[in-house]
Design a protein around this motif. Sequence first.
Motif, PDB file in Angstrom:
ATOM      1  N   UNK A 105     -95.739 -26.407  -2.255  1.00  0.00           N
ATOM      2  CA  UNK A 105     -96.062 -27.280  -3.390  1.00  0.00           C
ATOM      3  C   UNK A 105     -94.842 -27.550  -4.256  1.00  0.00           C
ATOM      4  N   UNK A 106     -94.070 -26.514  -4.552  1.00  0.00           N
ATOM      5  CA  UNK A 106     -92.941 -26.694  -5.465  1.00  0.00           C
ATOM      6  C   UNK A 106     -91.726 -27.335  -4.808  1.00  0.00           C
ATOM      7  N   UNK A 107     -91.524 -27.103  -3.521  1.00  0.00           N
ATOM      8  CA  UNK A 107     -90.275 -27.543  -2.898  1.00  0.00           C
ATOM      9  C   UNK A 107     -90.473 -28.610  -1.822  1.00  0.00           C
ATOM     10  N   UNK A 108     -91.242 -28.309  -0.793  1.00  0.00           N
ATOM     11  CA  UNK A 108     -91.274 -29.185   0.378  1.00  0.00           C
ATOM     12  C   UNK A 108     -92.046 -30.485   0.150  1.00  0.00           C
ATOM     13  N   UNK A 155     -92.671 -49.729  -8.145  1.00  0.00           N
ATOM     14  CA  UNK A 155     -93.489 -49.406  -6.977  1.00  0.00           C
ATOM     15  C   UNK A 155     -92.991 -48.175  -6.238  1.00  0.00           C
ATOM     16  N   UNK A 156     -91.676 -48.087  -6.021  1.00  0.00           N
ATOM     17  CA  UNK A 156     -91.136 -46.932  -5.294  1.00  0.00           C
ATOM     18  C   UNK A 156     -91.246 -45.641  -6.091  1.00  0.00           C
ATOM     19  N   UNK A 157     -90.964 -45.712  -7.394  1.00  0.00           N
ATOM     20  CA  UNK A 157     -91.088 -44.514  -8.230  1.00  0.00           C
ATOM     21  C   UNK A 157     -92.543 -44.039  -8.295  1.00  0.00           C
ATOM     22  N   UNK A 158     -93.463 -44.976  -8.459  1.00  0.00           N
ATOM     23  CA  UNK A 158     -94.887 -44.619  -8.502  1.00  0.00           C
ATOM     24  C   UNK A 158     -95.349 -44.044  -7.172  1.00  0.00           C
ATOM     25  N   UNK A 159     -94.804 -44.572  -6.063  1.00  0.00           N
ATOM     26  CA  UNK A 159     -95.193 -44.074  -4.743  1.00  0.00           C
ATOM     27  C   UNK A 159     -94.796 -42.620  -4.562  1.00  0.00           C
ATOM     28  N   UNK A 160     -93.578 -42.258  -4.964  1.00  0.00           N
ATOM     29  CA  UNK A 160     -93.133 -40.864  -4.838  1.00  0.00           C
ATOM     30  C   UNK A 160     -94.028 -39.943  -5.662  1.00  0.00           C
ATOM     31  N   UNK A 161     -94.292 -40.323  -6.900  1.00  0.00           N
ATOM     32  CA  UNK A 161     -95.134 -39.486  -7.762  1.00  0.00           C
ATOM     33  C   UNK A 161     -96.541 -39.342  -7.193  1.00  0.00           C
ATOM     34  N   UNK A 162     -97.120 -40.436  -6.711  1.00  0.00           N
ATOM     35  CA  UNK A 162     -98.493 -40.397  -6.197  1.00  0.00           C
ATOM     36  C   UNK A 162     -98.596 -39.558  -4.939  1.00  0.00           C
ATOM     37  N   UNK A 163     -97.712 -39.799  -3.987  1.00  0.00           N
ATOM     38  CA  UNK A 163     -97.765 -39.039  -2.735  1.00  0.00           C
ATOM     39  C   UNK A 163     -97.545 -37.553  -2.980  1.00  0.00           C
ATOM     40  N   UNK A 164     -96.607 -37.216  -3.864  1.00  0.00           N
ATOM     41  CA  UNK A 164     -96.328 -35.806  -4.137  1.00  0.00           C
ATOM     42  C   UNK A 164     -97.514 -35.125  -4.815  1.00  0.00           C
ATOM     43  N   UNK A 169    -102.181 -31.349  -4.339  1.00  0.00           N
ATOM     44  CA  UNK A 169    -103.575 -30.937  -4.564  1.00  0.00           C
ATOM     45  C   UNK A 169    -104.247 -30.579  -3.236  1.00  0.00           C
ATOM     46  N   UNK A 170    -104.022 -31.388  -2.203  1.00  0.00           N
ATOM     47  CA  UNK A 170    -104.609 -31.113  -0.895  1.00  0.00           C
ATOM     48  C   UNK A 170    -104.092 -29.793  -0.334  1.00  0.00           C
ATOM     49  N   UNK A 171    -102.806 -29.532  -0.484  1.00  0.00           N
ATOM     50  CA  UNK A 171    -102.231 -28.282   0.015  1.00  0.00           C
ATOM     51  C   UNK A 171    -102.799 -27.086  -0.739  1.00  0.00           C
ATOM     52  N   UNK A 172    -103.000 -27.203  -2.034  1.00  0.00           N
ATOM     53  CA  UNK A 172    -103.599 -26.102  -2.796  1.00  0.00           C
ATOM     54  C   UNK A 172    -105.012 -25.800  -2.310  1.00  0.00           C
TER      55      UNK A 172
END
Length: 263
Positions: A105-108, A155-164, A169-172
């Motif tokens: 979550x924090x790194x990868x 668009x690109x900045x929002x995409x990085x934030x959204x995907x991350x 949340x899914x990984x948690x």
Amino acid sequence: MRANSFLYSKPSQWGRWATHLAASWWRMLFLGAVALVLAFSPSTYTRAHRVATARQIYLGAWQVLPWFTALSALVSLVIIRIVLVTAFSYGLSGFALEMVVRVLVLELIPLSAALFVALRAGMAFNTAALEPLAADQSPDAAWRLRRDLVAEVSGNAFAVLTLAMVSSVVVLVLAYLNVYGLSPYGLDDYTRTVGRVFEPAVTVGFAIKTVLFGLAVAVIPAAAILEIQRFGRDSTSTMQPGAVRLLFVLLVIEAGSLAVKYF
């Protein structure tokens, strides 16, 4: 003189190369500042700007969100199982969950989201549209350049934030299911472990790192495209504009984040 001509230049030209490199980085920072000011300026968001920005957010984030989330969940599930089995075999099961949260979550996850957006959208920064607009000095071309620039960067900045964030949340959730199964009785221990990892300083650092990843992916390819219009493209290079610089900045941000947290 292009920055990548250093290996082929004479020692007497190294000063010019250093000056050109510093100017190139300055133009990149200046473009990032201009893009941020335009992105937060209410006058930017006319109807045409809103439509262009919404289209870039859809293409960069919403369209690929299910696929990236599924892929990151599959890879994360494999890593989670490897970490858990290894921790159990060495009698370190109490640290397995914390290790999963810290590593994934924090790194990868943020780094993989930034690289994914960079490969899919950032490094292909609508070259065909921006280069002619940058060369055209008419008022209409300047207006369209401003619209496309803000749309691409947002668009690109929002995409990085959204995907991350979504993938985190899914990984948690996957981490909880792998450690405790479907039982609700592990929630207390799980929340304590995750809360211990996400202490205030780490949470702020995680948010800042993710935002910096998004800004880097959004700004650096744009600056490279506009710089090519001014100084020309290196005919010997087969890489996308700004690829090396973007990877370097992402690694510097990640290394800085690790240094602040663990040293």
